[in-house]
Design a protein around this motif. Structure first.
Motif, PDB file in Angstrom:
ATOM      1  N   ALA A 179       5.269   4.455  -2.845  1.00 21.06           N
ATOM      2  CA  ALA A 179       5.963   4.038  -1.968  1.00 21.06           C
ATOM      3  C   ALA A 179       5.128   4.885  -0.316  1.00 21.06           C
ATOM      4  O   ALA A 179       5.514   6.024  -0.949  1.00 21.06           O
ATOM      5  CB  ALA A 179       7.385   3.424  -1.473  1.00 21.06           C
ATOM      6  N   LEU A 180       4.776   3.959   0.062  1.00 28.10           N
ATOM      7  CA  LEU A 180       4.330   5.187   1.525  1.00 28.10           C
ATOM      8  C   LEU A 180       4.272   4.045   2.583  1.00 28.10           C
ATOM      9  O   LEU A 180       4.285   2.836   2.740  1.00 28.10           O
ATOM     10  CB  LEU A 180       2.425   4.950   1.022  1.00 28.10           C
ATOM     11  CG  LEU A 180       1.956   5.616   0.599  1.00 28.10           C
ATOM     12  CD1 LEU A 180       0.782   5.610   0.198  1.00 28.10           C
ATOM     13  CD2 LEU A 180       2.544   6.857   0.038  1.00 28.10           C
ATOM     14  N   HIS A 181       4.737   4.279   3.411  1.00 29.60           N
ATOM     15  CA  HIS A 181       5.554   4.020   5.096  1.00 29.60           C
ATOM     16  C   HIS A 181       4.216   4.239   6.556  1.00 29.60           C
ATOM     17  O   HIS A 181       4.540   6.088   6.342  1.00 29.60           O
ATOM     18  CB  HIS A 181       6.745   3.901   5.405  1.00 29.60           C
ATOM     19  CG  HIS A 181       7.714   4.024   4.314  1.00 29.60           C
ATOM     20  ND1 HIS A 181       8.485   4.853   3.402  1.00 29.60           N
ATOM     21  CD2 HIS A 181       7.972   2.368   3.706  1.00 29.60           C
ATOM     22  CE1 HIS A 181       9.220   3.856   2.179  1.00 29.60           C
ATOM     23  NE2 HIS A 181       9.006   2.482   2.711  1.00 29.60           N
ATOM     24  N   PHE A 182       4.128   3.831   7.045  1.00 31.06           N
ATOM     25  CA  PHE A 182       3.251   4.180   8.386  1.00 31.06           C
ATOM     26  C   PHE A 182       4.093   4.074   9.513  1.00 31.06           C
ATOM     27  O   PHE A 182       4.795   3.116   9.085  1.00 31.06           O
ATOM     28  CB  PHE A 182       2.126   3.356   8.607  1.00 31.06           C
ATOM     29  CG  PHE A 182       1.095   3.674   7.073  1.00 31.06           C
ATOM     30  CD1 PHE A 182       0.121   4.226   6.496  1.00 31.06           C
ATOM     31  CD2 PHE A 182       1.410   2.567   5.682  1.00 31.06           C
ATOM     32  CE1 PHE A 182      -0.628   4.229   5.809  1.00 31.06           C
ATOM     33  CE2 PHE A 182       0.202   2.519   4.408  1.00 31.06           C
ATOM     34  CZ  PHE A 182      -0.420   3.504   4.656  1.00 31.06           C
ATOM     35  N   PRO A 183       3.584   4.717  10.014  1.00 28.09           N
ATOM     36  CA  PRO A 183       4.108   4.776  12.100  1.00 28.09           C
ATOM     37  C   PRO A 183       3.384   3.586  12.442  1.00 28.09           C
ATOM     38  O   PRO A 183       2.982   4.025  13.366  1.00 28.09           O
ATOM     39  CB  PRO A 183       3.668   6.413  12.171  1.00 28.09           C
ATOM     40  CG  PRO A 183       2.093   6.519  10.903  1.00 28.09           C
ATOM     41  CD  PRO A 183       2.374   5.977   9.916  1.00 28.09           C
ATOM     42  N   VAL A 184       4.087   2.708  12.521  1.00 26.33           N
ATOM     43  CA  VAL A 184       3.371   1.816  13.575  1.00 26.33           C
ATOM     44  C   VAL A 184       4.454   1.451  14.038  1.00 26.33           C
ATOM     45  O   VAL A 184       5.479   0.537  13.196  1.00 26.33           O
ATOM     46  CB  VAL A 184       2.450   0.372  12.646  1.00 26.33           C
ATOM     47  CG1 VAL A 184       1.842  -0.408  13.027  1.00 26.33           C
ATOM     48  CG2 VAL A 184       2.163   1.183  12.095  1.00 26.33           C
ATOM     49  N   LEU A 185       4.740   1.281  15.001  1.00 26.99           N
ATOM     50  CA  LEU A 185       5.427   0.642  16.408  1.00 26.99           C
ATOM     51  C   LEU A 185       5.438  -1.020  16.120  1.00 26.99           C
ATOM     52  O   LEU A 185       6.317  -1.796  16.391  1.00 26.99           O
ATOM     53  CB  LEU A 185       6.191   0.767  17.427  1.00 26.99           C
ATOM     54  CG  LEU A 185       6.006   2.967  17.308  1.00 26.99           C
ATOM     55  CD1 LEU A 185       5.749   3.425  19.191  1.00 26.99           C
ATOM     56  CD2 LEU A 185       7.103   3.017  16.696  1.00 26.99           C
ATOM     57  N   GLN A 186       4.140  -1.567  16.301  1.00 25.13           N
ATOM     58  CA  GLN A 186       3.610  -2.567  16.585  1.00 25.13           C
ATOM     59  C   GLN A 186       2.301  -2.880  16.050  1.00 25.13           C
ATOM     60  O   GLN A 186       1.016  -2.638  16.370  1.00 25.13           O
ATOM     61  CB  GLN A 186       3.519  -2.940  17.883  1.00 25.13           C
ATOM     62  CG  GLN A 186       2.722  -4.389  18.761  1.00 25.13           C
ATOM     63  CD  GLN A 186       2.874  -4.133  19.927  1.00 25.13           C
ATOM     64  OE1 GLN A 186       3.600  -3.531  20.918  1.00 25.13           O
ATOM     65  NE2 GLN A 186       1.613  -4.825  20.287  1.00 25.13           N
TER      66      GLN A 186
END
Length: 264
Positions: free
Chosen positions: A206-213
Motif C-alpha cells: 500500500a502506498l500513500h501520497f502527500p496530497v492535501l487537495q
C-alpha cells in the motif's frame, strides 16, 4: 528561496506518506516541505540529458539525435519483449543492454486509476509503482531477465489493462481491489517459459501520497505555452505536482527542461 536547474524525475523514498526530492546540480529540494507554499515555475531553456547541450528536447529528456542513438531509450525499454541481450544480440550498446536486461525483473499488478500489468527491474520496486501513482501493487512473477518479463506482460495484457488513466489517478478516482485475486486469475495465462517464476505467496504493497487537495478538473501545465506559472502546491502524486487551481505539472514529461523555481 530561488533555485535553478535541469528537471529530472523526482527521487522518492518509501514512507507514509511518500517523500519526494527534486534534485538540481547544486540543490536538493525536499518537495513535501513545500506543500501549501506558493511556487513559481519559469521556463529558462533546455539541456539534453545525454549530450548536455542546450538543444530542444525531443522525448524523455533527450535531444533528437540522442533519442535515436542512446541505449537507455531503445525500443526494448518501452517494449521489454524486444529485449535480445540474453541472446548476445546488440540493439545500440550490448554492454549497457546486458547490464540492464540481464538482471531480475518483476511483472506486477498496480492500481492507480485501474488495475494494470507492468514490468520493472526488481531494483526499481517500489519506485516504479510510486512513479505511476499506484496506491496498491503486487508482484506476479520474478524472472531472471527482461525478455521473460516482456513476454509475460504481453500475454497478461490480453486479460488486464496495461495503461494508466492519468487524469483519474490525479483526481484520486480510484477503488481498492483485491490484487491477490487478480494475480490468481491471471496465473493460467503466464507463458510456459515463465510459469516456474510465479510468486505463490506475497501481499499487496500500500502506498500513500502527500496530497492535501485533489484536483476536480485536471489542467496540465505546458511551459512552452505558459512559460511562467504561479500556484499553491497542494500535493504530489506519481511524478506530478498538484496545485490549488487544479493545474498539474508532470516533472518526468519535462525532463531536460531548465527551470527557475521560486518559493514564497
Amino acid at each position: 528561496m530561488q533555485y535553478k536547474g535541469v528537471l529530472t524525475k523526482m527521487q522518492t523514498e518509501i514512507a507514509d506518506p511518500i517523500q519526494y526530492y527534486l534534485v538540481f546540480e547544486s540543490d536538493f529540494i525536499h518537495m513535501n516541505q513545500l506543500l501549501d507554499k506558493t511556487l513559481t515555475i519559469s521556463l529558462e531553456g533546455y539541456q539534453c540529458l545525454a549530450c548536455g547541450l542546450e538543444k530542444k528536447i525531443f522525448r524523455q529528456g533527450f535531444c533528437y539525435d540522442d533519442f535515436y542513438k542512446q541505449p537507455q531509450v531503445g525500443d526494448w525499454v518501452m517494449r521489454p519483449e524486444l529485449s535480445k541481450a540474453h541472446l548476445g544480440i546488440e540493439d545500440r550498446d550490448l554492454e549497457y543492454e546486458k547490464k540492464v536486461q540481464l538482471q531480475p525483473h518483476i511483472v506486477y499488478l498496480a492500481n492507480s486509476s485501474n488495475v494494470k500489468v507492468g514490468v520493472t527491474r526488481k531494483s526499481q520496486v517500489p519506485t516504479r509503482w510510486i512513479d505511476q501513482g499506484a496506491h496498491e501493487a503486487i508482484e506476479i512473477v520474478e524472472v531472471p531477465n527482461r525478455y521473460l518479463a516482456g513476454i509475460t506482460e504481453v500475454a497478461l495484457k490480453e486479460h488486464v489493462a496495461d495503461k494508466t488513466n492519468w487524469r483519474k489517478m490525479l483526481k484520486n478516482d480510484i477503488e481498492d481491489e483485491k490484487l491477490i485475486d487478480y494475480r490468481e486469475r491471471l496465473k493460467p495465462f503466464i507463458p510456459e517459459e515463465a510459469k516456474e517464476y510465479f510468486i505463490e505467496t506475497n501481499t499487496e504493497t500500500a502506498l500513500h501520497f502527500p496530497v492535501l487537495q485533489y484536483p476536480t478538473k485536471v489542467k496540465s501545465l505546458n511551459l512552452e505555452k505558459t512559460p511562467h506559472y504561479t500556484g499553491v502546491l497542494k500535493g504530489i502524486k506519481g511524478q506530478y505536482l498538484i496545485f490549488e487551481d487544479d493545474t498539474v505539472f508532470n516533472i518526468r514529461n519535462n525532463e531536460g527542461t531548465v527551470v527557475a523555481l521560486s518559493i514564497q
